[in-house]
Write a protein that holds these residues in place. Structure first.
Motif, PDB file in Angstrom:
ATOM      1  N   ILE A   1       0.836  -1.202   0.000  1.00 36.34           N
ATOM      2  CA  ILE A   1       0.000   0.000   0.000  1.00 36.34           C
ATOM      3  C   ILE A   1       0.868   1.248   0.000  1.00 36.34           C
ATOM      4  N   THR A   2       1.929   1.240   0.808  1.00 38.83           N
ATOM      5  CA  THR A   2       2.858   2.366   0.841  1.00 38.83           C
ATOM      6  C   THR A   2       3.431   2.636  -0.541  1.00 38.83           C
ATOM      7  N   GLY A   3       3.872   1.570  -1.215  1.00 43.48           N
ATOM      8  CA  GLY A   3       4.424   1.715  -2.551  1.00 43.48           C
ATOM      9  C   GLY A   3       3.398   2.228  -3.551  1.00 43.48           C
ATOM     10  N   ALA A   4       2.161   1.735  -3.452  1.00 46.24           N
ATOM     11  CA  ALA A   4       1.111   2.165  -4.369  1.00 46.24           C
ATOM     12  C   ALA A   4       0.725   3.625  -4.130  1.00 46.24           C
ATOM     13  N   LEU A   5       0.684   4.047  -2.867  1.00 49.46           N
ATOM     14  CA  LEU A   5       0.427   5.455  -2.561  1.00 49.46           C
ATOM     15  C   LEU A   5       1.532   6.327  -3.131  1.00 49.46           C
ATOM     16  N   ASN A   6       2.768   5.869  -2.970  1.00 48.05           N
ATOM     17  CA  ASN A   6       3.916   6.614  -3.482  1.00 48.05           C
ATOM     18  C   ASN A   6       3.868   6.740  -5.001  1.00 48.05           C
ATOM     19  N   ALA A   7       3.256   5.733  -5.656  1.00 51.93           N
ATOM     20  CA  ALA A   7       3.123   5.764  -7.118  1.00 51.93           C
ATOM     21  C   ALA A   7       1.931   6.591  -7.571  1.00 51.93           C
ATOM     22  N   GLY A   8       1.166   7.128  -6.619  1.00 52.29           N
ATOM     23  CA  GLY A   8       0.085   8.026  -6.975  1.00 52.29           C
ATOM     24  C   GLY A   8      -1.301   7.427  -7.006  1.00 52.29           C
ATOM     25  N   PHE A   9      -1.448   6.163  -6.588  1.00 48.78           N
ATOM     26  CA  PHE A   9      -2.774   5.547  -6.573  1.00 48.78           C
ATOM     27  C   PHE A   9      -3.570   6.049  -5.370  1.00 48.78           C
ATOM     28  N   THR A  10      -4.882   6.112  -5.509  1.00 51.79           N
ATOM     29  CA  THR A  10      -5.726   6.548  -4.404  1.00 51.79           C
ATOM     30  C   THR A  10      -5.628   5.554  -3.257  1.00 51.79           C
ATOM     31  N   ARG A  11      -6.059   5.963  -2.069  1.00 49.11           N
ATOM     32  CA  ARG A  11      -5.962   5.084  -0.892  1.00 49.11           C
ATOM     33  C   ARG A  11      -6.712   3.779  -1.121  1.00 49.11           C
ATOM     34  N   LYS A  12      -7.916   3.874  -1.657  1.00 49.79           N
ATOM     35  CA  LYS A  12      -8.720   2.670  -1.854  1.00 49.79           C
ATOM     36  C   LYS A  12      -8.144   1.802  -2.965  1.00 49.79           C
ATOM     37  N   GLU A  13      -7.630   2.435  -4.024  1.00 44.95           N
ATOM     38  CA  GLU A  13      -7.022   1.673  -5.112  1.00 44.95           C
ATOM     39  C   GLU A  13      -5.701   1.050  -4.675  1.00 44.95           C
ATOM     40  N   ALA A  14      -4.972   1.739  -3.803  1.00 46.32           N
ATOM     41  CA  ALA A  14      -3.729   1.167  -3.279  1.00 46.32           C
ATOM     42  C   ALA A  14      -4.019  -0.113  -2.508  1.00 46.32           C
ATOM     43  N   ALA A  15      -5.083  -0.081  -1.681  1.00 45.05           N
ATOM     44  CA  ALA A  15      -5.475  -1.280  -0.940  1.00 45.05           C
ATOM     45  C   ALA A  15      -5.951  -2.371  -1.888  1.00 45.05           C
ATOM     46  N   ARG A  16      -6.709  -1.991  -2.898  1.00 40.91           N
ATOM     47  CA  ARG A  16      -7.212  -2.966  -3.888  1.00 40.91           C
ATOM     48  C   ARG A  16      -6.057  -3.656  -4.608  1.00 40.91           C
ATOM     49  N   ILE A  17      -5.062  -2.879  -5.029  1.00 43.10           N
ATOM     50  CA  ILE A  17      -3.894  -3.447  -5.697  1.00 43.10           C
ATOM     51  C   ILE A  17      -3.155  -4.394  -4.758  1.00 43.10           C
ATOM     52  N   ALA A  18      -2.955  -3.966  -3.505  1.00 40.48           N
ATOM     53  CA  ALA A  18      -2.253  -4.801  -2.535  1.00 40.48           C
ATOM     54  C   ALA A  18      -2.983  -6.116  -2.310  1.00 40.48           C
ATOM     55  N   MET A  19      -4.306  -6.078  -2.251  1.00 41.78           N
ATOM     56  CA  MET A  19      -5.079  -7.301  -2.021  1.00 41.78           C
ATOM     57  C   MET A  19      -4.989  -8.242  -3.225  1.00 41.78           C
TER      58      MET A  19
ATOM     59  N   LEU B   1     -11.894   3.222   4.365  1.00 41.25           N
ATOM     60  CA  LEU B   1     -11.031   4.024   3.493  1.00 41.25           C
ATOM     61  C   LEU B   1     -11.817   5.055   2.690  1.00 41.25           C
ATOM     62  N   ASN B   2     -13.154   4.970   2.729  1.00 42.91           N
ATOM     63  CA  ASN B   2     -13.967   6.000   2.084  1.00 42.91           C
ATOM     64  C   ASN B   2     -13.875   7.324   2.837  1.00 42.91           C
ATOM     65  N   SER B   3     -13.537   7.250   4.123  1.00 44.19           N
ATOM     66  CA  SER B   3     -13.533   8.472   4.922  1.00 44.19           C
ATOM     67  C   SER B   3     -12.289   8.661   5.787  1.00 44.19           C
ATOM     68  N   LEU B   4     -11.475   7.608   5.947  1.00 45.68           N
ATOM     69  CA  LEU B   4     -10.321   7.682   6.830  1.00 45.68           C
ATOM     70  C   LEU B   4      -9.013   7.499   6.072  1.00 45.68           C
ATOM     71  N   THR B   5      -7.920   7.958   6.688  1.00 46.54           N
ATOM     72  CA  THR B   5      -6.583   7.687   6.176  1.00 46.54           C
ATOM     73  C   THR B   5      -6.080   6.398   6.824  1.00 46.54           C
ATOM     74  N   TYR B   6      -4.795   6.097   6.623  1.00 42.05           N
ATOM     75  CA  TYR B   6      -4.191   4.913   7.239  1.00 42.05           C
ATOM     76  C   TYR B   6      -3.631   5.212   8.632  1.00 42.05           C
ATOM     77  N   THR B   7      -3.885   6.426   9.144  1.00 40.88           N
ATOM     78  CA  THR B   7      -3.314   6.832  10.421  1.00 40.88           C
ATOM     79  C   THR B   7      -3.669   5.905  11.591  1.00 40.88           C
ATOM     80  N   PRO B   8      -4.922   5.418  11.733  1.00 43.51           N
ATOM     81  CA  PRO B   8      -5.212   4.522  12.862  1.00 43.51           C
ATOM     82  C   PRO B   8      -4.322   3.279  12.890  1.00 43.51           C
ATOM     83  N   TYR B   9      -4.007   2.736  11.723  1.00 44.22           N
ATOM     84  CA  TYR B   9      -3.131   1.566  11.661  1.00 44.22           C
ATOM     85  C   TYR B   9      -1.700   1.952  12.033  1.00 44.22           C
ATOM     86  N   VAL B  10      -1.299   3.159  11.633  1.00 39.73           N
ATOM     87  CA  VAL B  10       0.041   3.652  11.961  1.00 39.73           C
ATOM     88  C   VAL B  10       0.183   3.805  13.477  1.00 39.73           C
TER      89      VAL B  10
END
Length: 270
Positions: free
Chosen positions: A172-190, A240-249
């Protein structure tokens, strides 16, 4: 194994496999923190089978779309979105497979299974996820993924062989860094997890050939890990529709600091 132990393993694996908090790190910690015996490779494979089916069920439209590209790729026709995505996901799996095999053959994977390694990984890669999540331009979608993106994300994913890193978290970190949205980053990771879990399970299963397989224990773990993973996936994707990844961090930082305190004080025999 006692039923409560099997269910505990299944819930830990199912809940943490797809959240960016490291399932392998939690499972490594379980025996040392609770005094319970190590569950062994058979149970590990069963737990991964459960989470594999969960991600396939949850992302079934995507999985079906990707599967439609199999005959096209076999014919050398790579123009369709299905074929391109299939090739991209296959390419993204190569780094973790190669490095995983090297670590297994050299025995280095066992030397990384320490409480301090897990603690530092939890802490450092948690902070890294927060930093990337806050600064990344998240506008791209999965259909924008190129083969270059896939290879780079595969390299990110390979870092997760360090216990405590989190395969989903680092991808997810890598996908965010590549410019994918938060939800798409999670989708790609899954979706990247599907071939990775299959490859990891197959590699572990090779060690079990000829050995006894406790079908009851394996079935219980697979079933409960499937249910827990499906629930965790649904919850994370909705949040992920309303939150960032901060709670997991925050969770990662808290757990990482706790583990480092225990590790350096010699409180547990890891």
């Amino acid at each position: 194994m006692p039923l409560y132990h099997l269910i505990l393993i299944a819930l830990i694996q199912g809940i943490t496999e797809f959240l960016p908090v490291s399932s392998s790190g939690h499972l490594i910690l379980l025996p040392g923190l609770t005094g319970l015996p190590d569950q062994g490779p058979v149970i590990d494979v069963a737990a991964h089978i459960g989470t594999l089916f969960a991600v396939i069920v949850y992302f079934w439209p995507d999985v079906r779309h990707i599967a439609q590209g199999i005959p096209q790729v076999l014919r050398g026709q790579l123009e369709s979105p299905s074929a391109r995505l299939l090739v991209a996901l296959s390419l993204a799996t190569l780094p973790v497979m190669g490095l995983g095999l090297v670590l297994k053959l050299t025995g280095l994977s066992d030397s990384l299974r320490s409480i301090t390694v897990i603690g530092w990984s939890m802490l450092v890669f948690g902070i890294f996820l927060y930093w990337i999540d806050q600064r990344a331009r998240t506008t791209r979608h999965i259909q924008d993924m190129t083969l270059r993106d896939a290879w780079i994300l595969g390299l990110w994913q390979a870092v997760a062989l360090i216990p405590g890193t989190s395969r989903s978290g680092i991808t997810i970190t890598g996908a965010l860094n590549a410019g994918f949205t938060r939800k798409e980053a999670a989708r790609i990771a899954m979706l990247m997890s599907i071939p990775t879990i299959i490859a990891s399970g197959a590699l572990t299963a090779l060690d079990l050939i000829g050995g006894a397989v406790p079908l009851r224990d394996a079935s219980v773990v697979a079933a409960f890990s499937f249910a827990a993973a499906l629930l965790a996936l649904g919850l994370m994707m909705r949040l992920l529709n309303s939150l960032t990844y901060t709670p997991y961090v925050v969770y990662r930082i808290g757990l990482g600091l706790t583990l480092l305190t225990i590790g350096y004080s010699g409180g547990l025999g890891f």
